[in-house]
Design an enzyme around this catalytic site. Structure first.
Site, mmCIF file in Angstrom:
data_model
loop_
_atom_site.group_PDB
_atom_site.id
_atom_site.type_symbol
_atom_site.label_atom_id
_atom_site.label_comp_id
_atom_site.label_asym_id
_atom_site.label_seq_id
_atom_site.Cartn_x
_atom_site.Cartn_y
_atom_site.Cartn_z
ATOM 1 C CE LYS A 251 -3.861 -2.399 2.136
ATOM 2 N NZ LYS A 251 -4.584 -2.820 3.328
ATOM 3 C CD GLN B 12 -3.487 -4.441 6.397
ATOM 4 O OE1 GLN B 12 -3.583 -3.387 5.767
ATOM 5 N NE2 GLN B 12 -3.849 -5.595 5.882
ATOM 6 C CG ASP C 278 -9.876 -0.087 4.816
ATOM 7 O OD1 ASP C 278 -9.711 -0.337 3.609
ATOM 8 O OD2 ASP C 278 -9.546 -0.857 5.728
#
Ligand code: GUN
Length: 295
Positions: free
Chosen positions: A54, A98, A121
């Site tokens: 990422k 994450q 996200d």
């Protein structure tokens, strides 16, 4: 006739090119770069690899990325503080925690701390709730499901009115993709490990999204002829012919599915490249909204 391949790598490359140009425009207009803040807790090698990917993808399109890497034994307070630090940082426009977080961490409490304006996200509980409710708009939709929807569009097969089957009900893929398909007016069936007679359920699908996490689980003879097959799986399978001793395979048995499906994604090179691309797109959107004064 074998299925047409939906080339996620090519679609992702095209979109990343557009994002790169738009990031340049943002820099010229504002004098700053979009910024992504990533919180990684623990030393799970797969999560560490995703975070590296990422960050590298951010660099390539000109997005600034910053990581807070906390030890596996980090306290709830420390993880939430890392998120809150990014909320307050004007150089950070998007925040990603994450997953999975270590077992002792309350994931929902962490995700709830992410500012809605920075939830690139799309997994803040409020955003997931909005995704599932009629007439509500989440500030962002989760990356993998958004990539899946773009790949289905790429096939040219209309989603409205189609029968869609999603195998898998995870928080970050199965559930949100089912909601997004419903919002696009498909008739959606969610299947999972306890579903009875999966092949018959899959047989009814004009669109199949496989996100079950089991190597080559879906067989070609389960499919309806001409179906759009989107394979979200990324499983390692032993392969003596590869230097690494393994290769990545999807949740769909590609060889048997190819002659039956109408359109199909490959693993690797299908959904995977789209996931990070959607994160980049959401981060740019967040930066633009924040620069325009939206909360
Ligand atoms: N872990 C695996 N996939 C994802 C994702 O899309 N978002 C987050 N936050 N964690 C993940």
């Amino acid at each position: 006739m074998p299925a047409k391949i939906i080339d996620g790598r090519a679609v992702a490359k095209r979109i990343r090119g557009e994002i790169g140009a738009e990031v340049d425009d943002f820099r010229k207009a504002t004098g700053s770069r979009p910024g992504l803040g990533v919180v990684l807790v623990g030393d799970d090698p797969a999560s560490a690899m995703y975070v590296r990917m990422k960050r590298r993808a951010c660099e390539r399109v000109g997005i600034r990325s910053e990581a807070r890497i906390l030890p596996a034994a980090a306290t709830q307070q420390a993880v939430e503080d890392a998120v809150r630090g990014f909320n307050e940082d004007p150089a950070i426009h998007g925040i990603l925690a994450q997953l999975p977080l270590p077992d002792h961490i309350d994931e929902e409490a962490v995700l709830s701390q992410i500012s809605l304006a920075k939830d690139v996200d799309g997994i803040h509980p409020v955003n997931i709730g909005r995704l599932g409710m009629r007439g509500r708009e989440p500030s962002f939709t989760p990356a993998t499901p958004t990539g899946v929807m773009i790949l289905i569009d790429e096939s040219g097969v209309p989603i409205e009115g189609a029968r869609a089957v999603v195998i898998g009900r995870s928080n970050i893929v199965g559930l949100p993709v089912a909601l997004m398909l419903t919002n696009a007016n498909a008739t959606v069936t969610i299947c999972h490990s306890r579903s009875r007679d999966l092949p018959t359920l899959v047989q009814g699908a004009d669109i199949l999204v496989a996100a079950v996490g089991r190597a080559e689980f879906v067989k070609g003879d389960w499919l309806k002829a001409g179906a759009v097959v989107i394979d979200v799986g990324s499983n390692s399978a032993p392969d003596a012919s590869s230097d690494k001793g393994y290769r990545y395979v999807g949740d769909v048995d590609f060889e048997s599915a190819l002659p039956v499906a109408g359109h199909i994604t490959k693993v690797p090179g299908g959904v995977g490249p789209m996931t990070i691309t959607m994160l980049l797109a959401n981060t740019l959107t967040a930066a633009r909204r924040i620069a325009a004064g939206c909360k």
